[in-house]
Structures are given as C-alpha cells and as structure tokens.
Design a protein around this motif. Structure first.
Motif, PDB file in Angstrom:
ATOM      1  N   TRP A   1      57.607  66.223  18.326  1.00  0.00           N
ATOM      2  CA  TRP A   1      56.374  66.968  18.583  1.00  0.00           C
ATOM      3  C   TRP A   1      55.326  66.752  17.483  1.00  0.00           C
ATOM      4  O   TRP A   1      54.127  66.708  17.749  1.00  0.00           O
ATOM      5  CB  TRP A   1      56.686  68.448  18.733  1.00  0.00           C
ATOM      6  CG  TRP A   1      55.499  69.288  19.111  1.00  0.00           C
ATOM      7  CD1 TRP A   1      54.807  70.156  18.322  1.00  0.00           C
ATOM      8  CD2 TRP A   1      54.857  69.332  20.392  1.00  0.00           C
ATOM      9  NE1 TRP A   1      53.780  70.744  19.030  1.00  0.00           N
ATOM     10  CE2 TRP A   1      53.798  70.251  20.298  1.00  0.00           C
ATOM     11  CE3 TRP A   1      55.080  68.686  21.616  1.00  0.00           C
ATOM     12  CZ2 TRP A   1      52.956  70.542  21.373  1.00  0.00           C
ATOM     13  CZ3 TRP A   1      54.254  68.967  22.679  1.00  0.00           C
ATOM     14  CH2 TRP A   1      53.203  69.880  22.549  1.00  0.00           C
ATOM     15  N   LYS A   2      55.784  66.625  16.256  1.00  0.00           N
ATOM     16  CA  LYS A   2      54.840  66.416  15.152  1.00  0.00           C
ATOM     17  C   LYS A   2      54.009  65.168  15.343  1.00  0.00           C
ATOM     18  O   LYS A   2      52.842  65.131  14.952  1.00  0.00           O
ATOM     19  CB  LYS A   2      55.623  66.327  13.830  1.00  0.00           C
ATOM     20  CG  LYS A   2      56.354  67.599  13.452  1.00  0.00           C
ATOM     21  CD  LYS A   2      57.214  67.373  12.217  1.00  0.00           C
ATOM     22  CE  LYS A   2      58.047  68.610  11.888  1.00  0.00           C
ATOM     23  NZ  LYS A   2      58.969  68.371  10.718  1.00  0.00           N
TER      24      LYS A   2
ATOM     25  N   GLU B   1      52.091  65.679  19.465  1.00  0.00           N
ATOM     26  CA  GLU B   1      51.059  66.701  19.704  1.00  0.00           C
ATOM     27  C   GLU B   1      49.643  66.224  19.391  1.00  0.00           C
ATOM     28  O   GLU B   1      48.713  66.515  20.177  1.00  0.00           O
ATOM     29  CB  GLU B   1      51.399  67.961  18.894  1.00  0.00           C
ATOM     30  CG  GLU B   1      50.559  69.161  19.258  1.00  0.00           C
ATOM     31  CD  GLU B   1      49.291  69.264  18.424  1.00  0.00           C
ATOM     32  OE1 GLU B   1      48.355  69.962  18.863  1.00  0.00           O
ATOM     33  OE2 GLU B   1      49.239  68.634  17.360  1.00  0.00           O
TER      34      GLU B   1
ATOM     35  N   ASP C   1      61.342  69.096  18.202  1.00  0.00           N
ATOM     36  CA  ASP C   1      60.382  69.509  17.173  1.00  0.00           C
ATOM     37  C   ASP C   1      59.968  68.335  16.297  1.00  0.00           C
ATOM     38  O   ASP C   1      58.813  68.247  15.864  1.00  0.00           O
ATOM     39  CB  ASP C   1      60.988  70.614  16.312  1.00  0.00           C
ATOM     40  CG  ASP C   1      61.206  71.908  17.087  1.00  0.00           C
ATOM     41  OD1 ASP C   1      60.638  72.041  18.203  1.00  0.00           O
ATOM     42  OD2 ASP C   1      61.956  72.773  16.591  1.00  0.00           O
ATOM     43  N   HIS C   2      60.895  67.435  16.047  1.00  0.00           N
ATOM     44  CA  HIS C   2      60.614  66.246  15.238  1.00  0.00           C
ATOM     45  C   HIS C   2      59.619  65.334  15.957  1.00  0.00           C
ATOM     46  O   HIS C   2      58.639  64.873  15.361  1.00  0.00           O
ATOM     47  CB  HIS C   2      61.929  65.513  14.963  1.00  0.00           C
ATOM     48  CG  HIS C   2      61.813  64.310  14.094  1.00  0.00           C
ATOM     49  ND1 HIS C   2      61.159  64.302  12.879  1.00  0.00           N
ATOM     50  CD2 HIS C   2      62.269  63.028  14.273  1.00  0.00           C
ATOM     51  CE1 HIS C   2      61.214  63.113  12.338  1.00  0.00           C
ATOM     52  NE2 HIS C   2      61.879  62.314  13.172  1.00  0.00           N
TER      53      HIS C   2
END
Length: 230
Positions: free
Chosen positions: A222-223, A226, A219-220
């Motif tokens: 991905w920021k 993305e 998730d880290h």
C-alpha cells in the motif's frame, strides 16, 4: 343604453378571448403534458471506474488460501472503502513466469483498461534458474505495454535465496531496480520484506505466506501503491 351594450360586448369579447387563450393553453399542455410528465429527472452520470490490474504469481494469487484472504483481496477491500471509483482486478496465476506475464499482458490491458498495473513476477524465473536477461526482457515488455496503454506501473520485486549464488541473486534483485530507473516507474524492491525473517509467517513449503501474514504484505504494498491512486 348604447354605452351599456357596447361595454357588455367589450367585456364579453374579453371573456371569450381569455377563454380562447386558456383553451389553447390547455390544449398545448394536453399535447405536451404526457411526454413532459414521463420525462425522467436528470440523473448524475457516475464517473467511470478506474482499475488496478495485478499481474502476479502464486504470491498474489493467494496460494494455499481462500482468495479473500490474500493481500490483493485485502487491498481491494481497502480501496473500496477509501478510494471510491476504483476497483482491483487480480489476474495473477500460480506458477506464472515473466514469460507468461509478457504473453498475457496485451490481452489483460485490452480487457481491463487499467489506470494502474502492478507487476509482481519473477520469483518462479529465479527458482527455476532461468536466464536473468530473459526475465528482464519480459518485465521490460510488460512495463512498456502498460505505459503505452496509458497506465501507471508499480513494479514489485523479489529476492532469491543465497544458495543460487551471489552473482545470480544480486543480479536478480538489480534487474528490478534498473527497470524502475529506466522507465521511471514506482518500485517496491521486495514484496515479502515485512515477513521474510519470520518462519511462522509461511506455510509448510516455506515459500507462501499464511493468512495471518497477508495484512502485513497488503500494508507494505500500500505504501507504494496508494500514491498512484491519487
């Protein structure tokens, strides 16, 4: 009688003409029919797949875990669900240094033709106390090669423990920021930021994250990743 015979002859001529036309049409259809019938329906040509290439070390190679548990594999699953037409190639190697990455980058670019390159290297350089100028030059080479191949770059940074000395640790972290500014590429300053202060997030070696910590790393990353997929 003459009129009747003449009309009959005309009608007969018209029928024969129609029969002749139909015969010619059927002959043409017979000639072209098999090829026409065999012609496949037009198919939509799928768009070429775009690739995210990850060049990393053991932190990206899921050291101590199954490959499917690592943050790269978890990212690949998310991309498969949310970004059709993209795929992830994980070219990370445990123990890899920036020198190893710089030596491999050309071959990986040629083989995978990525649209995005994630560079997660440098931790092993720091742990071995290698010269920081050398590490920076290797990362610089990888960034230049990736951009020359037409790929966007995400540079993923690392931080060193304080026992290596303040000057070394600060310069180590600054190298990533300076390279990102110099080349205008995306930067994630510290890969392990979400879990760095949580001892339970690491394996017994206190270096490599456990499986339960991998989604947080995904998730880290991905920021920063993305936006490059748009």
């Amino acid at each position: 009688m003459f009129f009747k015979s003449r009309g009959y002859a005309a009608a007969r001529g018209r029928r024969q003409g129609a029969i002749g036309w139909m015969s010619a049409a059927f002959a043409l259809l017979f000639t072209l029919g098999p090829a026409w019938a065999a012609a496949p329906a037009a198919r939509a040509v799928p768009a070429p797949q775009r690739t995210v290439l990850v060049m990393g070390d053991s932190l990206s190679a899921a050291y101590g875990l199954s490959a499917s548990q690592g943050w790269v594999a978890l990212t690949a699953e998310r991309i498969a669900r949310t970004r059709p037409g993209w795929r992830v190639v994980n070219a990370s190697i445990s123990g890899e240094t920036t020198a190893g990455g710089a030596a491999r980058i050309d071959g990986e670019l040629k083989r995978n033709k990525p649209a995005v390159v994630v560079i997660e290297l440098g931790a092993n350089d720091g742990l071995r106390g290698l010269p920081l100028a050398q590490s920076r030059a290797n990362l610089d080479r990888m960034i230049r090669a990736s951009k020359a191949a037409g790929a966007k770059v995400l540079l993923v940074g690392m931080r060193m423990p304080p026992n290596l000395g303040r000057e070394y640790t600060e310069t180590f972290a600054e190298n990533y920021r300076a390279l990102a500014r110099q080349h205008g590429v995306a930067l994630l300053p510290f890969l392990l930021e979400p879990i760095a202060l949580d001892r339970s997030a690491f394996q017994d070696d206190n270096l490599h994250p456990v499986a339960s910590a991998q989604p947080k790393i995904r998730d880290h990353v991905w920021k920063a990743l993305e936006p490059l997929l748009r």
